[in-house]
Design an enzyme around this catalytic site. Sequence first.
Site, mmCIF file in Angstrom:
data_model
loop_
_atom_site.group_PDB
_atom_site.id
_atom_site.type_symbol
_atom_site.label_atom_id
_atom_site.label_comp_id
_atom_site.label_asym_id
_atom_site.label_seq_id
_atom_site.Cartn_x
_atom_site.Cartn_y
_atom_site.Cartn_z
ATOM 1 N N GLY A 107 0.431 -6.615 1.870
ATOM 2 C CA GLY A 107 -0.082 -5.578 2.761
ATOM 3 C C GLY A 107 -0.278 -6.060 4.180
ATOM 4 N N GLY A 123 0.825 -1.210 0.000
ATOM 5 C CA GLY A 123 0.000 0.000 0.000
ATOM 6 C C GLY A 123 0.858 1.257 0.000
ATOM 7 N N GLU A 128 -8.156 -3.433 0.061
ATOM 8 C CA GLU A 128 -7.730 -3.411 -1.345
ATOM 9 C C GLU A 128 -7.989 -4.689 -2.150
ATOM 10 O OE1 GLU A 128 -5.566 -2.548 1.185
ATOM 11 O OE2 GLU A 128 -5.703 -0.375 0.952
ATOM 12 N N ASP A 185 -2.867 -5.803 13.386
ATOM 13 C CA ASP A 185 -3.645 -5.448 14.577
ATOM 14 C C ASP A 185 -4.767 -6.471 14.691
ATOM 15 O OD1 ASP A 185 -4.310 -3.597 12.111
ATOM 16 O OD2 ASP A 185 -6.209 -3.876 13.154
HETATM 17 N N1 HPA Z 1 -9.029 -2.306 9.054
HETATM 18 C C1 HPA Z 1 -8.906 -2.059 7.750
HETATM 19 N N2 HPA Z 1 -7.751 -2.183 7.123
HETATM 20 C C2 HPA Z 1 -6.673 -2.565 7.821
HETATM 21 C C3 HPA Z 1 -6.749 -2.831 9.181
HETATM 22 C C4 HPA Z 1 -7.993 -2.708 9.822
HETATM 23 O O1 HPA Z 1 -8.127 -2.931 11.039
HETATM 24 N N3 HPA Z 1 -5.512 -3.196 9.602
HETATM 25 C C5 HPA Z 1 -4.703 -3.137 8.526
HETATM 26 N N4 HPA Z 1 -5.398 -2.766 7.443
#
Ligand code: HPA
Length: 237
Positions: free
Chosen positions: A90, A21, A182, A205
Amino acid sequence: MSTDHNNAAKGDFAKTVLMPGDPLRAKYIAEKFLTDARQVNSVRNMLGYTGNYNGKEISVMGSGMGMPSIGIYSYELFSVYDVDTIIRVGTCGGYNENVKVRDVILAQAACTNSNYISQYKLNGHFAPIADFETLLKAKTVAEKMGIKVVVGNILSTDMFYNDDSEAWKQWASMGVLGVEMEAAALYMNAAKLHKKALAINTVSDHFIIKGTDTTPEEREKSFDDMIMIALESVILQ
Ligand code: HPA
Protein backbone atom coordinates in the site's frame (compact mmCIF):
# COMPACT_ATOMS: atom_id res chain seq x y z
CA MET A 1 -17.66 -22.63 -0.45
CA SER A 2 -17.82 -18.86 -0.49
CA THR A 3 -18.48 -16.06 2.01
CA ASP A 4 -20.72 -12.99 2.02
CA HIS A 5 -17.74 -10.99 0.71
CA ASN A 6 -15.90 -13.45 -1.47
CA ASN A 7 -17.29 -15.82 -4.13
CA ALA A 8 -14.06 -17.73 -4.68
CA ALA A 9 -14.21 -21.47 -4.11
CA LYS A 10 -12.02 -23.14 -1.51
CA GLY A 11 -8.65 -23.75 -3.15
CA ASP A 12 -8.98 -20.74 -5.46
CA PHE A 13 -6.45 -18.71 -3.47
CA ALA A 14 -2.74 -19.42 -3.28
CA LYS A 15 -1.00 -19.75 0.10
CA THR A 16 0.32 -16.19 -0.24
CA VAL A 17 -1.86 -13.21 -1.12
CA LEU A 18 -0.67 -9.69 -1.98
CA MET A 19 -3.21 -7.07 -0.88
CA PRO A 20 -3.25 -3.55 -2.31
CA GLY A 21 -6.01 -1.28 -0.99
CA ASP A 22 -7.39 -0.53 -4.43
CA PRO A 23 -8.95 -3.51 -6.26
CA LEU A 24 -7.91 -2.00 -9.60
CA ARG A 25 -4.34 -2.24 -8.38
CA ALA A 26 -4.95 -5.94 -7.78
CA LYS A 27 -6.04 -6.20 -11.42
CA TYR A 28 -2.96 -4.24 -12.53
CA ILE A 29 -0.63 -6.53 -10.55
CA ALA A 30 -2.31 -9.68 -11.89
CA GLU A 31 -2.12 -8.47 -15.50
CA LYS A 32 1.40 -7.05 -15.35
CA PHE A 33 3.26 -9.46 -13.07
CA LEU A 34 1.46 -12.82 -13.02
CA THR A 35 1.10 -15.41 -15.76
CA ASP A 36 -2.09 -17.40 -16.32
CA ALA A 37 -3.95 -15.11 -13.88
CA ARG A 38 -7.64 -15.88 -13.39
CA GLN A 39 -10.16 -13.81 -11.48
CA VAL A 40 -11.38 -15.58 -8.35
CA ASN A 41 -13.42 -12.89 -6.56
CA SER A 42 -15.86 -10.33 -7.91
CA VAL A 43 -18.10 -9.54 -4.91
CA ARG A 44 -18.40 -5.73 -4.47
CA ASN A 45 -15.75 -5.44 -7.19
CA MET A 46 -13.12 -6.33 -4.56
CA LEU A 47 -11.23 -8.06 -7.34
CA GLY A 48 -9.12 -11.10 -6.51
CA TYR A 49 -6.85 -13.09 -8.86
CA THR A 50 -4.66 -16.15 -8.72
CA GLY A 51 -1.76 -16.71 -11.11
CA ASN A 52 1.90 -17.64 -11.22
CA TYR A 53 5.09 -15.77 -10.59
CA ASN A 54 8.28 -17.57 -11.63
CA GLY A 55 6.51 -20.90 -11.31
CA LYS A 56 4.96 -20.20 -7.89
CA GLU A 57 1.24 -19.74 -7.40
CA ILE A 58 0.43 -16.34 -5.90
CA SER A 59 -2.85 -14.49 -5.38
CA VAL A 60 -3.61 -10.80 -5.28
CA MET A 61 -6.78 -9.17 -3.96
CA GLY A 62 -7.92 -5.69 -2.96
CA SER A 63 -8.39 -4.97 0.76
CA GLY A 64 -10.38 -1.75 0.56
CA MET A 65 -9.54 1.20 2.78
CA GLY A 66 -9.37 1.04 6.56
CA MET A 67 -9.20 -1.60 9.25
CA PRO A 68 -12.84 -2.75 9.13
CA SER A 69 -12.39 -3.55 5.43
CA ILE A 70 -9.02 -5.30 5.53
CA GLY A 71 -10.20 -6.93 8.76
CA ILE A 72 -13.01 -8.72 6.91
CA TYR A 73 -11.08 -9.77 3.81
CA SER A 74 -7.92 -10.89 5.57
CA TYR A 75 -9.87 -12.80 8.24
CA GLU A 76 -11.71 -14.75 5.55
CA LEU A 77 -8.57 -15.40 3.51
CA PHE A 78 -6.81 -16.80 6.57
CA SER A 79 -9.67 -18.73 8.14
CA VAL A 80 -11.85 -19.83 5.19
CA TYR A 81 -9.38 -20.02 2.30
CA ASP A 82 -6.40 -21.43 4.26
CA VAL A 83 -4.10 -18.61 3.21
CA ASP A 84 -0.81 -18.66 5.19
CA THR A 85 0.68 -15.25 4.40
CA ILE A 86 -0.79 -11.88 3.46
CA ILE A 87 1.50 -9.11 2.27
CA ARG A 88 -0.16 -5.71 2.16
CA VAL A 89 1.25 -3.52 -0.63
CA GLY A 90 0.00 0.00 0.00
CA THR A 91 0.86 3.63 0.47
CA CYS A 92 1.44 5.74 3.56
CA GLY A 93 2.04 9.31 4.62
CA GLY A 94 5.57 10.13 5.81
CA TYR A 95 6.14 11.27 9.42
CA ASN A 96 9.95 11.33 9.44
CA GLU A 97 12.53 13.43 7.57
CA ASN A 98 14.70 10.39 6.92
CA VAL A 99 11.92 8.76 4.92
CA LYS A 100 11.17 10.52 1.63
CA VAL A 101 8.27 10.37 -0.80
CA ARG A 102 8.61 7.18 -2.92
CA ASP A 103 10.72 5.42 -0.25
CA VAL A 104 9.42 2.04 0.85
CA ILE A 105 8.68 1.27 4.51
CA LEU A 106 8.61 -2.32 5.75
CA ALA A 107 6.30 -2.10 8.76
CA GLN A 108 8.02 -4.00 11.54
CA ALA A 109 5.10 -3.02 13.76
CA ALA A 110 1.87 -1.05 13.49
CA CYS A 111 0.56 1.17 16.29
CA THR A 112 -3.09 2.04 16.10
CA ASN A 113 -5.78 4.37 17.45
CA SER A 114 -8.45 1.88 16.37
CA ASN A 115 -10.74 -0.08 18.68
CA TYR A 116 -10.13 -3.32 16.72
CA ILE A 117 -7.99 -4.67 19.53
CA SER A 118 -10.83 -4.53 22.10
CA GLN A 119 -12.39 -7.77 20.79
CA TYR A 120 -9.48 -9.77 22.24
CA LYS A 121 -10.13 -8.50 25.79
CA LEU A 122 -6.47 -8.12 26.67
CA ASN A 123 -5.49 -6.64 29.98
CA GLY A 124 -2.98 -4.18 28.47
CA HIS A 125 -1.66 -2.88 25.14
CA PHE A 126 -0.98 -5.41 22.39
CA ALA A 127 1.89 -4.73 19.95
CA PRO A 128 0.83 -5.73 16.41
CA ILE A 129 3.99 -6.92 14.62
CA ALA A 130 4.99 -8.29 11.22
CA ASP A 131 6.09 -11.88 10.75
CA PHE A 132 9.86 -11.73 11.16
CA GLU A 133 10.79 -14.22 8.38
CA THR A 134 8.51 -12.48 5.88
CA LEU A 135 9.99 -9.12 6.85
CA LEU A 136 13.56 -10.41 6.61
CA LYS A 137 12.95 -11.85 3.14
CA ALA A 138 11.50 -8.54 1.93
CA LYS A 139 14.51 -6.65 3.31
CA THR A 140 16.92 -9.15 1.74
CA VAL A 141 15.42 -8.97 -1.75
CA ALA A 142 15.10 -5.16 -1.62
CA GLU A 143 18.82 -4.89 -0.86
CA LYS A 144 19.64 -7.30 -3.71
CA MET A 145 17.48 -5.23 -6.06
CA GLY A 146 19.05 -1.95 -4.94
CA ILE A 147 15.72 -0.53 -3.74
CA LYS A 148 15.94 1.62 -0.62
CA VAL A 149 13.72 0.35 2.19
CA VAL A 150 13.33 1.54 5.76
CA VAL A 151 12.25 -0.88 8.48
CA GLY A 152 10.32 0.47 11.44
CA ASN A 153 7.13 1.37 13.19
CA ILE A 154 4.04 2.85 11.51
CA LEU A 155 0.62 4.08 12.63
CA SER A 156 -2.61 2.54 11.36
CA THR A 157 -5.18 5.26 11.89
CA ASP A 158 -8.96 5.31 11.72
CA MET A 159 -8.95 8.99 10.72
CA PHE A 160 -7.63 10.07 7.34
CA TYR A 161 -9.12 13.49 8.12
CA ASN A 162 -8.27 14.10 11.79
CA ASP A 163 -10.00 16.98 13.57
CA ASP A 164 -6.77 17.40 15.54
CA SER A 165 -4.37 18.37 12.75
CA GLU A 166 -1.41 18.17 15.15
CA ALA A 167 -2.09 14.65 16.46
CA TRP A 168 0.47 13.07 14.12
CA LYS A 169 3.33 14.90 15.85
CA GLN A 170 3.01 12.81 19.02
CA TRP A 171 3.35 9.61 17.00
CA ALA A 172 6.28 11.07 15.07
CA SER A 173 7.96 11.97 18.37
CA MET A 174 7.89 8.24 19.25
CA GLY A 175 9.81 7.37 16.08
CA VAL A 176 6.76 6.28 14.09
CA LEU A 177 7.78 6.60 10.44
CA GLY A 178 4.48 6.93 8.63
CA VAL A 179 0.73 6.56 8.64
CA GLU A 180 -1.72 4.35 6.79
CA MET A 181 -5.02 2.71 7.70
CA GLU A 182 -4.78 -1.10 7.48
CA ALA A 183 -1.65 -2.82 8.80
CA ALA A 184 -2.58 -3.09 12.49
CA ALA A 185 -5.81 -5.01 11.84
CA LEU A 186 -4.01 -7.29 9.39
CA TYR A 187 -1.30 -7.98 11.99
CA MET A 188 -3.88 -8.65 14.70
CA ASN A 189 -5.83 -11.11 12.53
CA ALA A 190 -2.58 -12.88 11.68
CA ALA A 191 -1.62 -13.07 15.36
CA LYS A 192 -5.00 -14.41 16.46
CA LEU A 193 -5.19 -16.98 13.64
CA HIS A 194 -1.48 -18.01 13.86
CA LYS A 195 -0.76 -16.79 10.34
CA LYS A 196 1.86 -14.50 8.78
CA ALA A 197 1.57 -10.90 7.65
CA LEU A 198 3.68 -8.01 6.46
CA ALA A 199 2.77 -4.50 5.32
CA ILE A 200 4.96 -2.84 2.70
CA ASN A 201 4.08 0.80 2.12
CA THR A 202 5.42 3.30 -0.40
CA VAL A 203 5.45 6.85 0.96
CA SER A 204 2.93 8.72 -1.22
CA ASP A 205 2.68 12.03 0.68
CA HIS A 206 4.58 13.69 3.49
CA PHE A 207 3.68 15.54 6.69
CA ILE A 208 7.05 17.32 6.96
CA ILE A 209 8.70 17.41 3.54
CA LYS A 210 6.35 19.37 1.27
CA GLY A 211 6.49 20.02 -2.47
CA THR A 212 7.64 16.55 -3.42
CA ASP A 213 4.63 15.60 -5.50
CA THR A 214 5.36 12.80 -7.92
CA THR A 215 4.43 12.35 -11.56
CA PRO A 216 2.14 9.45 -12.54
CA GLU A 217 5.19 7.73 -14.11
CA GLU A 218 7.20 8.07 -10.90
CA ARG A 219 4.31 6.74 -8.87
CA GLU A 220 3.94 3.76 -11.19
CA LYS A 221 7.69 3.04 -10.98
CA SER A 222 7.75 3.18 -7.16
CA PHE A 223 4.57 1.07 -6.96
CA ASP A 224 6.16 -1.50 -9.29
CA ASP A 225 9.32 -1.54 -7.14
CA MET A 226 7.21 -2.38 -4.09
CA ILE A 227 5.39 -5.17 -5.96
CA MET A 228 8.71 -6.62 -7.11
CA ILE A 229 9.97 -6.66 -3.50
CA ALA A 230 6.82 -8.52 -2.44
CA LEU A 231 6.89 -11.02 -5.32
CA GLU A 232 10.63 -11.74 -5.13
CA SER A 233 10.39 -12.22 -1.36
CA VAL A 234 7.67 -14.83 -1.84
CA ILE A 235 9.87 -16.93 -4.15
CA LEU A 236 13.04 -16.47 -2.05
CA GLN A 237 14.00 -19.84 -0.57
N1 HPA B 1 -2.98 9.19 6.09
C1 HPA B 1 -3.57 8.00 6.19
N2 HPA B 1 -3.41 7.06 5.29
C2 HPA B 1 -2.63 7.30 4.23
C3 HPA B 1 -1.99 8.53 4.07
C4 HPA B 1 -2.17 9.51 5.06
O1 HPA B 1 -1.62 10.62 4.97
N3 HPA B 1 -1.28 8.48 2.92
C5 HPA B 1 -1.49 7.26 2.38
N4 HPA B 1 -2.30 6.54 3.17
